[in-house]
Design an enzyme around this catalytic site. Structure first.
Site, PDB file in Angstrom:
ATOM      1  N   THR A   6     -17.495  24.391 -29.498  1.00  0.00           N
ATOM      2  CA  THR A   6     -18.614  24.814 -28.664  1.00  0.00           C
ATOM      3  C   THR A   6     -19.340  23.582 -28.181  1.00  0.00           C
ATOM      4  O   THR A   6     -19.683  22.706 -28.986  1.00  0.00           O
ATOM      5  CB  THR A   6     -19.592  25.701 -29.452  1.00  0.00           C
ATOM      6  OG1 THR A   6     -18.901  26.861 -29.929  1.00  0.00           O
ATOM      7  CG2 THR A   6     -20.769  26.120 -28.582  1.00  0.00           C
ATOM      8  N   ARG A 195     -24.981  18.204 -24.894  1.00  0.00           N
ATOM      9  CA  ARG A 195     -23.609  18.263 -24.417  1.00  0.00           C
ATOM     10  C   ARG A 195     -22.835  17.001 -24.790  1.00  0.00           C
ATOM     11  O   ARG A 195     -23.407  15.929 -24.967  1.00  0.00           O
ATOM     12  CB  ARG A 195     -23.568  18.453 -22.896  1.00  0.00           C
ATOM     13  CG  ARG A 195     -24.065  19.824 -22.431  1.00  0.00           C
ATOM     14  CD  ARG A 195     -23.867  19.977 -20.931  1.00  0.00           C
ATOM     15  NE  ARG A 195     -24.342  21.273 -20.449  1.00  0.00           N
ATOM     16  CZ  ARG A 195     -23.638  22.408 -20.506  1.00  0.00           C
ATOM     17  NH1 ARG A 195     -22.416  22.384 -21.020  1.00  0.00           N
ATOM     18  NH2 ARG A 195     -24.148  23.547 -20.060  1.00  0.00           N
ATOM     19  N   ASN A 196     -21.511  17.172 -24.904  1.00  0.00           N
ATOM     20  CA  ASN A 196     -20.588  16.062 -25.136  1.00  0.00           C
ATOM     21  C   ASN A 196     -20.863  15.316 -26.438  1.00  0.00           C
ATOM     22  O   ASN A 196     -20.507  14.146 -26.593  1.00  0.00           O
ATOM     23  CB  ASN A 196     -20.613  15.078 -23.965  1.00  0.00           C
ATOM     24  CG  ASN A 196     -20.268  15.743 -22.646  1.00  0.00           C
ATOM     25  OD1 ASN A 196     -19.319  16.532 -22.574  1.00  0.00           O
ATOM     26  ND2 ASN A 196     -21.044  15.457 -21.607  1.00  0.00           N
ATOM     27  N   ARG A 197     -21.514  15.996 -27.371  1.00  0.00           N
ATOM     28  CA  ARG A 197     -21.805  15.439 -28.698  1.00  0.00           C
ATOM     29  C   ARG A 197     -22.758  14.243 -28.661  1.00  0.00           C
ATOM     30  O   ARG A 197     -22.868  13.511 -29.642  1.00  0.00           O
ATOM     31  CB  ARG A 197     -20.506  15.055 -29.417  1.00  0.00           C
ATOM     32  CG  ARG A 197     -19.571  16.242 -29.725  1.00  0.00           C
ATOM     33  CD  ARG A 197     -20.265  17.254 -30.636  1.00  0.00           C
ATOM     34  NE  ARG A 197     -19.366  18.268 -31.155  1.00  0.00           N
ATOM     35  CZ  ARG A 197     -19.191  19.476 -30.609  1.00  0.00           C
ATOM     36  NH1 ARG A 197     -19.853  19.807 -29.513  1.00  0.00           N
ATOM     37  NH2 ARG A 197     -18.378  20.347 -31.153  1.00  0.00           N
ATOM     38  N   LEU A 198     -23.456  14.054 -27.570  1.00  0.00           N
ATOM     39  CA  LEU A 198     -24.445  12.980 -27.495  1.00  0.00           C
ATOM     40  C   LEU A 198     -25.809  13.538 -27.905  1.00  0.00           C
ATOM     41  O   LEU A 198     -26.749  13.618 -27.110  1.00  0.00           O
ATOM     42  CB  LEU A 198     -24.493  12.371 -26.086  1.00  0.00           C
ATOM     43  CG  LEU A 198     -23.278  11.519 -25.697  1.00  0.00           C
ATOM     44  CD1 LEU A 198     -23.419  11.007 -24.278  1.00  0.00           C
ATOM     45  CD2 LEU A 198     -23.103  10.354 -26.666  1.00  0.00           C
TER      46      LEU A 198
END
Length: 225
Positions: A6, A195-198
């Site tokens: 996710t 988002r994008n694990r940042l």
């Protein structure tokens, strides 16, 4: 292997948005979680807090309880003092805990030292519990083995007969083996999923004496996700 993923769509947390103290920021997020639980319904048990302790061999233990106390002194919870967590915190007060709200992409981490709640605090809270929960406090010797569910329910019935419900806070006495702990925090971290694990990770670190509400007691640092 679990491959479901996710992408977190939270708003994160910037330094400009961050409260001036860990108390201000944590109470703000707790209030948000409580409101979302009532209004949206996708954040059940918003006060569920995972508590990690250390056993005599140095091995970690973690379990989820309900945060029943929260003020400028730190988060707190109740427990049977002879339970695993009660015995471990009495022997080694090092503790870590986390509030996690997946639907909001938010979490708060607390690290510090466990301090026993005063007997007055415990007694006042015990009287606010529903009668059945007060009976259960006598019934359950948390973490100890029990032969069967039937044995547990039979013990409940014995205590219920001993202290019937008259609708008063002192219908059931406070067990002497029942109490709680508050976490005196040395660090409080706020995690906001992006988002994008940042993700955003902003941590208050103790630099002096004071409560969670004392600005001079803390400095802020950003951690890489």
């Amino acid at each position: 292997m679990v491959t479901e993923r996710t992408d977190y769509t939270g708003e994160g947390l910037s330094e400009e948005e961050l409260g001036a103290t860990p108390w201000l920021q944590a109470s703000r997020w707790v209030d948000d979680a409580l409101a979302r639980s009532r209004e949206v319904g996708d954040t059940p048990e918003p006060l569920a807090i995972s508590v990690a302790t250390v056993d005599a061999e140095g091995h970690p233990d973690v379990r989820t309880v309900l945060m029943r106390f929260f003020d400028e002194r730190g988060p707190g919870f109740v427990t049977c003092l002879t339970s695993t967590k009660g015995r471990q915190l009495t022997a080694n007060p090092a503790v870590a805990a986390a509030l996690t709200w997946p639907a909001m992409f938010r979490a708060v981490r607390f690290r510090g030292t466990a301090e026993a709640l005063s007997r007055d605090e415990v007694t006042a809270y015990f009287g606010e519990r529903p009668w059945g929960s007060r009976i259960s406090a006598w019934t359950s010797r948390q973490s100890e083995p029990v032969a069967s569910r039937a044995e547990l329910e039979a013990a409940y019935e014995r205590y219920a007969e001993r202290w019937p419900d008259h609708g008063k806070p002192d219908d059931v006495p406070v067990p002497d083996f029942w109490g709680g702990f508050r976490i005196r925090c040395d660090s409080v971290e706020f995690w906001g999923g992006r988002r994008n694990r940042l993700h955003d990770r902003l941590r208050f670190v103790r630099v002096g004496a004071g409560s969670l509400a004392d600005t001079d007691a803390w400095r802020v640092e950003r951690l890489q996700p």
